[in-house]
Design an enzyme around this catalytic site. Structure first.
Site, PDB file in Angstrom:
ATOM      1  N   LYS A 130       0.729  -1.227  -0.112  1.00  0.00           N
ATOM      2  CA  LYS A 130       0.008   0.022   0.124  1.00  0.00           C
ATOM      3  C   LYS A 130       0.798   1.236   0.154  1.00  0.00           C
ATOM      4  O   LYS A 130       1.743   1.310   0.804  1.00  0.00           O
ATOM      5  CB  LYS A 130      -0.863   0.004   1.264  1.00  0.00           C
ATOM      6  CG  LYS A 130      -1.654  -1.147   1.274  1.00  0.00           C
ATOM      7  CD  LYS A 130      -2.501  -1.550   0.239  1.00  0.00           C
ATOM      8  CE  LYS A 130      -3.842  -0.682   0.286  1.00  0.00           C
ATOM      9  NZ  LYS A 130      -4.635  -1.100  -0.977  1.00  0.00           N
ATOM     10  N   LYS A 148       3.292   5.360  -9.295  1.00  0.00           N
ATOM     11  CA  LYS A 148       1.992   5.843  -8.371  1.00  0.00           C
ATOM     12  C   LYS A 148       2.890   6.754  -7.493  1.00  0.00           C
ATOM     13  O   LYS A 148       2.519   8.073  -7.333  1.00  0.00           O
ATOM     14  CB  LYS A 148       1.571   4.748  -7.913  1.00  0.00           C
ATOM     15  CG  LYS A 148       0.033   4.957  -7.255  1.00  0.00           C
ATOM     16  CD  LYS A 148      -0.671   3.916  -6.676  1.00  0.00           C
ATOM     17  CE  LYS A 148      -1.975   3.783  -6.436  1.00  0.00           C
ATOM     18  NZ  LYS A 148      -2.228   2.530  -5.923  1.00  0.00           N
ATOM     19  N   CYS A 195      32.790  -4.654  30.918  1.00  0.00           N
ATOM     20  CA  CYS A 195      32.565  -3.566  32.261  1.00  0.00           C
ATOM     21  C   CYS A 195      31.808  -4.306  33.346  1.00  0.00           C
ATOM     22  O   CYS A 195      32.302  -5.053  34.066  1.00  0.00           O
ATOM     23  CB  CYS A 195      31.502  -2.543  31.592  1.00  0.00           C
ATOM     24  SG  CYS A 195      31.626  -1.242  32.706  1.00  0.00           S
ATOM     25  N   GLY A 209      30.701  -7.381  33.315  1.00  0.00           N
ATOM     26  CA  GLY A 209      31.020  -8.513  33.088  1.00  0.00           C
ATOM     27  C   GLY A 209      32.640  -8.892  33.479  1.00  0.00           C
ATOM     28  O   GLY A 209      33.095 -10.141  33.912  1.00  0.00           O
ATOM     29  N   MET A 210      33.366  -7.674  33.685  1.00  0.00           N
ATOM     30  CA  MET A 210      34.826  -7.893  34.267  1.00  0.00           C
ATOM     31  C   MET A 210      34.587  -7.778  35.451  1.00  0.00           C
ATOM     32  O   MET A 210      35.136  -8.263  36.497  1.00  0.00           O
ATOM     33  CB  MET A 210      35.562  -6.674  33.780  1.00  0.00           C
ATOM     34  CG  MET A 210      36.787  -6.401  34.328  1.00  0.00           C
ATOM     35  SD  MET A 210      36.809  -5.194  35.885  1.00  0.00           S
ATOM     36  CE  MET A 210      38.382  -4.755  36.126  1.00  0.00           C
ATOM     37  N   HIS A 242      34.518  -0.659  27.304  1.00  0.00           N
ATOM     38  CA  HIS A 242      33.466  -1.078  26.192  1.00  0.00           C
ATOM     39  C   HIS A 242      34.280  -1.182  24.791  1.00  0.00           C
ATOM     40  O   HIS A 242      34.044  -0.096  24.186  1.00  0.00           O
ATOM     41  CB  HIS A 242      32.116  -0.429  26.309  1.00  0.00           C
ATOM     42  CG  HIS A 242      31.254  -0.405  27.422  1.00  0.00           C
ATOM     43  ND1 HIS A 242      30.401  -1.323  27.679  1.00  0.00           N
ATOM     44  CD2 HIS A 242      31.412   0.456  28.493  1.00  0.00           C
ATOM     45  CE1 HIS A 242      30.103  -1.160  28.876  1.00  0.00           C
ATOM     46  NE2 HIS A 242      30.339  -0.211  29.439  1.00  0.00           N
ATOM     47  N   GLU A 273      33.344  -2.999  22.435  1.00  0.00           N
ATOM     48  CA  GLU A 273      32.481  -3.040  21.568  1.00  0.00           C
ATOM     49  C   GLU A 273      32.163  -1.660  20.780  1.00  0.00           C
ATOM     50  O   GLU A 273      31.376  -1.449  19.830  1.00  0.00           O
ATOM     51  CB  GLU A 273      30.982  -3.704  21.964  1.00  0.00           C
ATOM     52  CG  GLU A 273      30.361  -2.721  22.729  1.00  0.00           C
ATOM     53  CD  GLU A 273      30.540  -2.911  24.403  1.00  0.00           C
ATOM     54  OE1 GLU A 273      31.973  -3.361  24.481  1.00  0.00           O
ATOM     55  OE2 GLU A 273      29.878  -2.559  25.346  1.00  0.00           O
TER      56      GLU A 273
HETATM   57  N1  GLN Z   1      27.290  -1.129  36.724  1.00  0.00           N
HETATM   58  C1  GLN Z   1      28.617  -1.079  36.606  1.00  0.00           C
HETATM   59  C2  GLN Z   1      28.990   0.264  36.852  1.00  0.00           C
HETATM   60  O1  GLN Z   1      28.339   1.169  37.146  1.00  0.00           O
HETATM   61  C3  GLN Z   1      28.997  -1.629  35.211  1.00  0.00           C
HETATM   62  C4  GLN Z   1      28.444  -0.637  34.214  1.00  0.00           C
HETATM   63  C5  GLN Z   1      28.591  -1.097  32.814  1.00  0.00           C
HETATM   64  O2  GLN Z   1      28.546  -2.100  32.726  1.00  0.00           O
HETATM   65  N2  GLN Z   1      28.570  -0.027  31.797  1.00  0.00           N
HETATM   66  O3  GLN Z   1      30.217   0.495  37.192  1.00  0.00           O
END
Ligand code: GLN
Length: 529
Positions: A176, A212, A375, A377-378, A506, A508
């Site tokens: 459409k 169209k 972060c 995760g560390m 980070h 990433e």
């Molecule tokens: N919450 C954690 C801190 O503030 C990690 C932050 C994050 O993973 N960006 O240090």
């Protein structure tokens, strides 16, 4: 309309024009009143992307960086909060010379001056400007006015591209065009005539609908561009070029292309298509739900970084999101993690699912599954190691347990003050900071450099009082701030684990299709071994 692919369309056009030999930059305009994206819930809004200079921005800035393979700065990100704030500050400073300060023209003028500043800073010849939101809604009308003014002042220098969605209702089975016709009318009302229509849809545009749309939207038929759904967003620049979009835009801007386009990009896409063997990657995090929908944009940079690294290793990534809550409810399930070649625990905040994440990290450490902690995760890997390798059974971060006897992760002192004063916006440790890598470490081997720079977004950090104890039990502190005060990277010795790395930053945010980040590439490589 939001979510329809404006960001990727903008990034793709930028890529095409860049590859034709022009210096390009990209500006994102978000019409909301938040000053930045840092205070917004990533589940609803998507990832908060952090620039080198510490701005907390919309995820589209990340798309621009990935496609254009360049750093984008604070000046390239605009919100209504930010624009109004500077106009009001200027008024308070008597900088309008006694004039009545009005929404029009002062807000559009501020918008235009910000665009000019971004162009100047990037030394750009072409600026891609993405106006967020939906045409016709109240909140972006002043940006459309700014766009109209820009074209009025510089008619040969501005091209308008409208991204529109063409539904194919399943019961009818026909594409459409009416909503797009109405949307074009809505921009016409504010004095803008699109030069191009990018027709987003599940299907390609066919000839009758192109005709169209051209006729009723007042756009030349060759400038009505088909933009169907694709498997990989990285195909989009190539698809646009099949319709010669780049040269058509340059024609409106009255400039000639300088070189052949997308040579490197096509090689990258060929690499994606050639990868058939699978690498299985698990991301352990909390679940993201909004009503009946699961939103996955909250970790877009992590997911894209893993894909780039897999392709770099000539593998097809199979990425699974693992809900860490599951391991809290059913600890036996943890052994399913053996099915993955490697595991990632990404950044995050708060307590939900963290015991499950810690259990997953323990499993990765004890079973020698390559692990990368980003972060949070560390921080959680540090807690896991303190608890299970050093016997500090109540080790924790004060973010979750302020009363723990073993605060191996604690708040950065300046951060405590900011939190006490309720200063939450743009106050974390943000942006790029240098880090020195230890000789002989895995990190040093991966980066092949002694000094690196990575982007941050956190309030908590490793508590140095525990450094010696954790070192005695075998943890390696392989990256620190130049003064040694902040721990940036932890790892296990190479002879004990193939890849166990946690980073306070980070990575990433720096990984790009044409230059994948070495940490992610290293993780996948270890996983394949
Ligand atoms: N919450 C954690 C801190 O503030 C990690 C932050 C994050 O993973 N960006 O240090």
């Amino acid at each position: 309309m939001s979510g329809v692919g404006k960001g990727i369309a903008a990034a793709s056009i930028g890529k095409i024009l860049q590859s034709k030999g022009f210096k390009v930059t990209a500006v994102k305009i978000d019409p909301y009143l938040n000053v930045d994206a840092g205070t917004m819930n990533p589940v609803e809004h998507g990832e908060v992307f952090v620039t080198v200079d510490g701005d907390e921005t919309d995820q589209d800035i990340g798309n621009y960086e990935r496609f254009l393979n360049m750093d984008i700065y604070r000046d390239n990100y605009m919100t209504s909060g930010r624009v109004y704030q500077s106009v009001i500050n200027r008024e308070r400073n008597l900088e309008y010379g006694g004039k009545c300060v009005e929404a029009v023209p002062h807000i559009p003028m501020e918008v235009i001056s910000r665009i000019d500043r971004a162009a100047e800073k990037a030394n750009a010849e072409i600026v891609i400007i993405e106006i967020g939101g939906t045409v016709g809604e109240f909140q972006n009308v002043l940006y459309l006015e700014a766009a109209r003014m820009l074209k009025f002042k510089n008619p040969g220098d501005v091209a308008f591209v409208m991204v529109s969605y063409l539904p194919v209702p399943s019961k009818i089975g026909e594409m459409k065009t009416k909503p797009t016709q109405m949307a074009v009318r809505a921009v016409n009302e504010v004095g803008i005539q699109p030069d191009f229509l990018l027709c987003r849809s599940t299907h390609s545009l066919d000839a009758p609908r192109r005709e169209k749309l051209a006729m009723f939207c007042n756009v030349r038929p060759e400038n009505v561009i088909s933009a169907p759904d694709v498997d990989s967003i990285y195909d989009i620049p190539i698809n646009f070029e099949k319709e010669d979009l780049g040269n058509k835009i340059l024609k409106i801007l009255q400039i000639d292309p300088r070189q052949q386009d997308l040579v490197e990009w096509r090689a990258f896409v060929d690499k994606i298509n050639a990868a058939t063997e699978i690498v299985k990657i698990g991301i352990v995090g909390k679940y993201f739900e909004s009503g009946d929908f699961i939103l996955s944009d909250a970790y877009i940079s992590v997911i894209e970084s893993l894909k780039f690294a897999a392709w770099e290793n000539n593998r097809k990534p199979e990425i699974e999101w693992i809900n860490s809550d599951v391991y809290e409810k059913d600890p036996a399930k943890i052994s399913e993690l053996s099915n993955y070649d490697c595991l990632v625990v990404p950044g995050g905040f708060g307590s939900r699912g963290i015991e499950g994440k810690i259990a997953a990290i323990r499993f990765a450490r004890e079973n020698k599954i390559p692990y990368l902690g980003l972060c949070y995760g560390m921080q959680l890997a540090t807690i896991e190691f303190a608890r299970h390798a050093c016997g500090l059974s109540d080790a924790h971060t004060t973010e979750i347990n302020p009363h723990t006897l073993n605060p191996v992760i604690h708040i950065i002192p300046e951060q405590a003050e900011k939190m006490a004063n309720k200063q939450y916006g743009n106050t974390m440790r943000l942006g790029a900071y240098p880090c020195i890598l230890k000789e002989g470490s895995l990190a040093r081997e991966i980066y092949q450099q002694e000094r690196i720079s990575e982007r941050h977004r956190h309030r908590y950090e490793f508590n140095l009082a525990y450094k010696q104890k954790l070192e005695e039990h075998g943890l390696v502190f392989s990256g620190t701030s130049p003064d040694g005060e902040l721990i940036e990277i932890i790892e296990l010795p190479k002879d004990q684990h193939p890849f166990f790395v946690g980073v306070q930053f980070h990575p990433e945010l720096k990984s790009r299709p044409l230059s994948p980040h070495p940490l992610f590439v290293g993780l996948i490589k270890a996983g394949l071994k």
